[in-house]
Design a protein around this motif. Structure first.
Motif, mmCIF file in Angstrom:
data_model
loop_
_atom_site.group_PDB
_atom_site.id
_atom_site.type_symbol
_atom_site.label_atom_id
_atom_site.label_comp_id
_atom_site.label_asym_id
_atom_site.label_seq_id
_atom_site.Cartn_x
_atom_site.Cartn_y
_atom_site.Cartn_z
ATOM 1 N N MET A 1 -3.283 0.504 12.506
ATOM 2 C CA MET A 1 -2.075 0.044 12.403
ATOM 3 C C MET A 1 -0.694 0.910 12.358
ATOM 4 O O MET A 1 -1.261 2.289 11.754
ATOM 5 C CB MET A 1 -2.087 -0.987 11.073
ATOM 6 C CG MET A 1 -0.751 -1.053 10.674
ATOM 7 S SD MET A 1 -0.689 -2.336 9.467
ATOM 8 C CE MET A 1 -1.833 -1.871 8.201
ATOM 9 N N LYS A 2 0.083 0.789 13.150
ATOM 10 C CA LYS A 2 1.253 2.026 13.416
ATOM 11 C C LYS A 2 2.380 1.608 12.015
ATOM 12 O O LYS A 2 2.543 0.363 12.176
ATOM 13 C CB LYS A 2 1.818 1.875 14.387
ATOM 14 C CG LYS A 2 1.000 2.721 15.317
ATOM 15 C CD LYS A 2 1.733 3.257 16.657
ATOM 16 C CE LYS A 2 0.770 3.672 17.665
ATOM 17 N NZ LYS A 2 0.101 5.008 17.507
ATOM 18 N N VAL A 3 2.816 2.397 11.351
ATOM 19 C CA VAL A 3 3.906 2.089 10.430
ATOM 20 C C VAL A 3 4.951 3.133 10.359
ATOM 21 O O VAL A 3 4.493 4.365 10.856
ATOM 22 C CB VAL A 3 3.358 2.056 8.760
ATOM 23 C CG1 VAL A 3 2.247 0.695 8.629
ATOM 24 C CG2 VAL A 3 2.656 3.461 8.268
ATOM 25 N N CYS A 4 5.961 2.804 9.833
ATOM 26 C CA CYS A 4 7.233 3.692 9.679
ATOM 27 C C CYS A 4 7.823 3.629 8.438
ATOM 28 O O CYS A 4 8.232 2.478 8.084
ATOM 29 C CB CYS A 4 8.487 3.765 10.898
ATOM 30 S SG CYS A 4 7.695 4.206 12.571
ATOM 31 N N PHE A 5 8.096 4.752 7.662
ATOM 32 C CA PHE A 5 9.002 4.702 6.480
ATOM 33 C C PHE A 5 10.224 5.669 6.773
ATOM 34 O O PHE A 5 10.376 6.597 7.432
ATOM 35 C CB PHE A 5 8.203 5.593 5.461
ATOM 36 C CG PHE A 5 6.854 5.032 5.088
ATOM 37 C CD1 PHE A 5 6.707 4.135 4.274
ATOM 38 C CD2 PHE A 5 5.714 5.437 5.679
ATOM 39 C CE1 PHE A 5 5.286 3.417 4.062
ATOM 40 C CE2 PHE A 5 4.600 5.115 5.440
ATOM 41 C CZ PHE A 5 4.382 4.083 4.718
ATOM 42 N N LEU A 23 -1.874 -0.104 -0.762
ATOM 43 C CA LEU A 23 -1.011 -1.303 -0.794
ATOM 44 C C LEU A 23 -1.298 -2.732 -1.326
ATOM 45 O O LEU A 23 -2.532 -2.892 -1.427
ATOM 46 C CB LEU A 23 -0.890 -1.394 0.882
ATOM 47 C CG LEU A 23 -0.233 -0.299 1.640
ATOM 48 C CD1 LEU A 23 -0.480 -0.752 3.135
ATOM 49 C CD2 LEU A 23 1.141 -0.016 1.239
ATOM 50 N N LEU A 37 -3.808 7.597 5.670
ATOM 51 C CA LEU A 37 -2.559 8.081 6.428
ATOM 52 C C LEU A 37 -3.005 9.217 7.477
ATOM 53 O O LEU A 37 -3.359 10.218 7.106
ATOM 54 C CB LEU A 37 -1.478 8.586 5.661
ATOM 55 C CG LEU A 37 -0.115 8.982 6.329
ATOM 56 C CD1 LEU A 37 0.621 7.672 6.321
ATOM 57 C CD2 LEU A 37 0.785 9.608 4.982
ATOM 58 N N ARG A 52 12.653 9.575 9.585
ATOM 59 C CA ARG A 52 11.692 8.584 9.715
ATOM 60 C C ARG A 52 10.184 9.006 9.964
ATOM 61 O O ARG A 52 9.998 9.934 10.766
ATOM 62 C CB ARG A 52 11.962 7.599 11.187
ATOM 63 C CG ARG A 52 11.271 6.488 11.321
ATOM 64 C CD ARG A 52 11.492 5.603 12.516
ATOM 65 N NE ARG A 52 11.521 6.247 13.685
ATOM 66 C CZ ARG A 52 12.345 6.109 14.884
ATOM 67 N NH1 ARG A 52 12.824 5.079 14.908
ATOM 68 N NH2 ARG A 52 12.190 6.977 15.761
ATOM 69 N N CYS A 54 6.730 8.396 10.859
ATOM 70 C CA CYS A 54 5.628 7.393 11.461
ATOM 71 C C CYS A 54 4.222 7.891 11.297
ATOM 72 O O CYS A 54 4.117 9.118 11.564
ATOM 73 C CB CYS A 54 6.005 7.423 12.954
ATOM 74 S SG CYS A 54 7.637 6.497 13.334
ATOM 75 N N ASP A 56 -0.121 6.533 11.383
ATOM 76 C CA ASP A 56 -1.411 5.595 11.885
ATOM 77 C C ASP A 56 -1.777 5.126 10.465
ATOM 78 O O ASP A 56 -2.243 6.201 9.819
ATOM 79 C CB ASP A 56 -2.293 5.685 12.740
ATOM 80 C CG ASP A 56 -1.533 6.149 14.413
ATOM 81 O OD1 ASP A 56 -0.758 5.338 14.650
ATOM 82 O OD2 ASP A 56 -2.022 7.193 14.808
ATOM 83 N N LEU A 57 -2.097 3.882 10.171
ATOM 84 C CA LEU A 57 -3.065 3.676 8.913
ATOM 85 C C LEU A 57 -4.296 3.248 9.403
ATOM 86 O O LEU A 57 -4.370 2.343 10.145
ATOM 87 C CB LEU A 57 -2.277 2.713 8.194
ATOM 88 C CG LEU A 57 -0.994 3.059 7.334
ATOM 89 C CD1 LEU A 57 -0.456 1.885 6.480
ATOM 90 C CD2 LEU A 57 -1.043 4.187 6.521
#
Length: 66
Positions: A1-5, A23, A37, A52, A54, A56-57
């Motif tokens: 899963m891709k995420v961005c903070f 989480l 991460l 930002r 980015c 992968d989780l």
């Protein structure tokens, strides 16, 4: 899963320095999920001078972390 903070350089440094993230889930059991991460990369966000991060989780199955 891709995420961005999104955040300041200091905030993202705290996140990218961690190899595991925990989480909270809304309805799933168990209520806590542990993710590794992977491949974090920081990009300059075009708005408000924020950055930002980015990554992968991957859900961690309880393996050994070196």
């Amino acid at each position: 899963m891709k995420v961005c903070f999104h955040g300041t350089a200091e905030e993202l440094d705290r996140v990218s320095g961690r190899r595991l993230m925990i989480l909270l889930t809304f309805r799933d059991l168990p209520r806590l999920r542990v993710f590794a991460l992977l491949h974090p990369r920081t990009l300059k966000h075009p708005y408000n001078g924020l950055f930002r991060l980015c990554a992968d989780l991957a859900e961690d199955e309880g393996g050994v972390h070196g």
